[in-house]
Scaffold this active site. Sequence first.
Site, PDB file in Angstrom:
ATOM      1  N   LYS A  35      -2.008  -2.062   5.035  1.00 15.55           N
ATOM      2  CA  LYS A  35      -0.777  -2.702   4.533  1.00 15.55           C
ATOM      3  C   LYS A  35       0.395  -2.386   5.467  1.00 15.55           C
ATOM      4  CE  LYS A  35       0.017   1.299   1.552  1.00 15.55           C
ATOM      5  NZ  LYS A  35      -0.147   1.851   0.193  1.00 15.55           N
ATOM      6  N   ARG A 131       3.325   3.777 -12.437  1.00 17.12           N
ATOM      7  CA  ARG A 131       3.881   2.763 -11.554  1.00 17.12           C
ATOM      8  C   ARG A 131       3.154   1.477 -11.912  1.00 17.12           C
ATOM      9  NH1 ARG A 131       3.486   3.638  -5.099  1.00 17.12           N
ATOM     10  NH2 ARG A 131       1.351   3.067  -5.587  1.00 17.12           N
ATOM     11  N   TYR A 256      29.584   4.969  19.316  1.00 17.54           N
ATOM     12  CA  TYR A 256      30.394   4.653  18.130  1.00 17.54           C
ATOM     13  C   TYR A 256      30.944   5.914  17.492  1.00 17.54           C
ATOM     14  CZ  TYR A 256      28.534  -0.096  18.263  1.00 17.54           C
ATOM     15  OH  TYR A 256      28.192  -1.372  18.640  1.00 17.54           O
ATOM     16  N   MET A 304      22.306  -0.051  17.398  1.00 15.84           N
ATOM     17  CA  MET A 304      21.263  -1.001  16.999  1.00 15.84           C
ATOM     18  C   MET A 304      20.193  -1.171  18.090  1.00 15.84           C
ATOM     19  SD  MET A 304      21.612  -4.934  15.709  1.00 15.84           S
ATOM     20  CE  MET A 304      22.487  -4.589  14.198  1.00 15.84           C
TER      21      MET A 304
HETATM   22  C1  LIG Z   1      -1.051   3.022   0.401  1.00 18.08           C
HETATM   23  C2  LIG Z   1      -2.158   3.321  -0.519  1.00 18.08           C
HETATM   24  C3  LIG Z   1      -3.236   4.133  -0.118  1.00 18.08           C
HETATM   25  C4  LIG Z   1      -3.268   4.877   1.205  1.00 18.08           C
HETATM   26  O1  LIG Z   1      -2.523   6.076   1.064  1.00 18.08           O
HETATM   27  P1  LIG Z   1      -2.419   7.163   2.246  1.00 18.08           P
HETATM   28  O2  LIG Z   1      -1.635   8.270   1.660  1.00 18.08           O
HETATM   29  O3  LIG Z   1      -1.678   6.479   3.363  1.00 18.08           O
HETATM   30  O4  LIG Z   1      -3.790   7.523   2.630  1.00 18.08           O
HETATM   31  C5  LIG Z   1      -4.303   4.281  -0.999  1.00 18.08           C
HETATM   32  N1  LIG Z   1      -4.297   3.688  -2.212  1.00 18.08           N
HETATM   33  C6  LIG Z   1      -3.259   2.933  -2.643  1.00 18.08           C
HETATM   34  C7  LIG Z   1      -3.301   2.342  -4.013  1.00 18.08           C
HETATM   35  C8  LIG Z   1      -2.150   2.748  -1.824  1.00 18.08           C
HETATM   36  O5  LIG Z   1      -1.116   2.025  -2.272  1.00 18.08           O
END
Ligand SMILES: *Cc1c(COP(=O)(O)O)cnc(C)c1O
Length: 364
Positions: A35, A131, A256, A304
Amino acid sequence: MQSYPVAHIDLIALKHNLARVRHFAPNSKVMSVVKANAYGHGMVDIARALENSDAFCVARLSEALQLRDAGIQQAIVILEGVNTTAELQVAAENDLSLVFNSLIQIQLATVTTLSKPLKFCWIMIETGMHRLGVQADKIDIALQNVARSDNFIDPVGLMSHFANADLIGDTRNQQQLTRLKQCAQKYEVPLSMANSAGILAFPESHCDWVRPGIMLYGSSPFSEKSARSLYLKSVMRLSASIISIQNLQAGDEVGYGGDWTAEKATRVGVVSIGYGDGYPRQLSNEGTVMMEGKVIPILGRISMDMITVDLTLVAGAKVGSEVLLWGGSYVHIDNIAEQIDTISYELLSQINERVSREYHHGEG
Ligand SMILES: *Cc1c(COP(=O)(O)O)cnc(C)c1O
């Protein structure tokens, strides 16, 4: 000469880290988490290099489609699932797999008539994170609904996610795992719990499928244990170069707000990276970079597109000289993250498309 910032991605290090996952969890299948552009490393190239993964995980439908369109063949699991009939159809047509995070998402998938059934789906169980996830006492209903529907070809698995896996031995981790296993007792379905921290420090949590993210990219999920001690190798080496040199007099201010003032004549290098590339602005007047093997300070505020550094220790520096922001053997991103009170996950995933990515087999 490349004057713009480059993230050099070491695919051998990446594969080494996947081998570390297999070493720690030899009896589990692996869903590699790619992701957020593979934590900033470039999702499609990383997924191709991780061809030995049994499946991939992304957060969103758009990411999953990008992988499928690039020809990735493995199962692609969408951790957030989908929320509309149209998205559900797209997911089914593209052989994408869903995580159901609520009874509403499950209902959508059971009542919709799909052109193709869904493969390799999962139900996320709420075990303590608060969550996403279906309440544990609703899992029976959820699985009954799934069993009645023709929309699924594989058994739907049960997964959950640790809230405190980075705290080794924390009792809440055991509690969450116990809740998952209790829910699953009556069913012959695949289970998944462990993220990187679970893989590395909590073998009991490995179950059928592990979900490594950060460890694939060579960072440690723990503040107490270094990546090096876990034999993980940094995958990204972030570099930029000197685009201008200024010779300051005592009293001259830099950047800056004039947040840094020269106390004596100082040679200052302007480096082609800034917060617009995802380099953290919190390193203003705090951070260091490396040139010719020497650690040199960042002067003044991060802009930036640029930062300014002290060239006192690198007499040979000239326009075009390479500047190392992190990676390689010396500047571990985990240390930079700790310095500004964040985690390498954030620093890596913020590196955006303005930074070109170059893929190497070995350190580039
Ligand atoms: C992002 C995520 C992972 C991976 O977590 P890491 O700490 O990067 O290994 C695993 N399971 C879910 C549900 C996640 O959202």
